[in-house]
Write an enzyme that holds these catalytic residues in place. Structure first.
Site, mmCIF file in Angstrom:
data_model
loop_
_atom_site.group_PDB
_atom_site.id
_atom_site.type_symbol
_atom_site.label_atom_id
_atom_site.label_comp_id
_atom_site.label_asym_id
_atom_site.label_seq_id
_atom_site.Cartn_x
_atom_site.Cartn_y
_atom_site.Cartn_z
ATOM 1 N N SER A 286 -19.493 44.692 -12.876
ATOM 2 C CA SER A 286 -20.228 43.708 -12.088
ATOM 3 C C SER A 286 -21.174 44.424 -11.144
ATOM 4 O O SER A 286 -20.916 45.562 -10.732
ATOM 5 C CB SER A 286 -19.241 42.868 -11.275
ATOM 6 O OG SER A 286 -19.908 42.091 -10.298
ATOM 7 N N TYR B 177 -11.301 41.929 -6.318
ATOM 8 C CA TYR B 177 -12.092 41.875 -7.554
ATOM 9 C C TYR B 177 -13.133 42.991 -7.572
ATOM 10 O O TYR B 177 -13.297 43.698 -8.571
ATOM 11 C CB TYR B 177 -12.766 40.496 -7.649
ATOM 12 C CG TYR B 177 -13.814 40.361 -8.710
ATOM 13 C CD1 TYR B 177 -13.475 40.008 -10.007
ATOM 14 C CD2 TYR B 177 -15.169 40.563 -8.415
ATOM 15 C CE1 TYR B 177 -14.445 39.851 -10.991
ATOM 16 C CE2 TYR B 177 -16.143 40.423 -9.396
ATOM 17 C CZ TYR B 177 -15.778 40.068 -10.671
ATOM 18 O OH TYR B 177 -16.739 39.934 -11.640
#
Length: 155
Positions: A46, A59
């Site tokens: 990400s 995360y």
């Protein structure tokens, strides 16, 4: 919804790491036995791995781990002719956004990118096709592509 480090339980942290990085490790461990020269592993990380995101601290930490795992595994497998790369998308519209966030957050989702919007999945897919294709990406290993709407990602 923001979680500080004080709000993240050990159980939550372990669950997020089991889901987001342990799964990559065990998948690669078992898949490599069946892979031939010219094969490719493509991991998804990400933009948060590069810019950070305090709203989803646990995360974000796993996404950084995926980048390091990708680079290290690429070095390990290069002599077998197996390429290992990654894709680090910025905001992408998926069914998870409206199911996970409140209406105000969904309305603003992706607006922080220079393009002013989140990507559609079909705009990210070519990265995977490119990395999977030995003819186009044979010299790519240990790399991460950044389809993120123009966000600066310090690599």
């Amino acid at each position: 919804m923001k979680f500080s480090i004080e709000d993240i339980s050990q159980e939550q942290l372990e669950r997020v790491f089991r889901t987001n990085i342990f799964a990559y490790f065990f998948m690669a461990k078992h898949a490599v036995k069946h892979m031939k020269e010219g094969s490719s592993i493509i991991n998804t990380t990400s933009v948060n791995a590069y810019k950070g995101n305090a709203i989803v601290l646990d995360y974000t930490a796993t996404k950084g781990a995926i980048v390091s795992f990708t680079r290290a595994l690429a070095l390990e497998l290069v002599n077998k002719g197996i390429r290992v790369n990654g894709v680090a998308p910025g905001p992408v519209w998926t069914p998870a956004q409206p199911d996970t966030y409140n209406e105000d957050t969904v309305t603003k989702f992706g607006k922080e990118t220079p393009t002013g919007r989140a990507a559609q999945p079909h705009e990210i897919a070519p990265c995977y096709i490119f990395l999977a294709n030995q003819n186009y990406s044979s010299y790519f290993t240990g790399q991460v592509l950044h389809p993120n709407g123009g966000m600066i990602a310090n690599t």
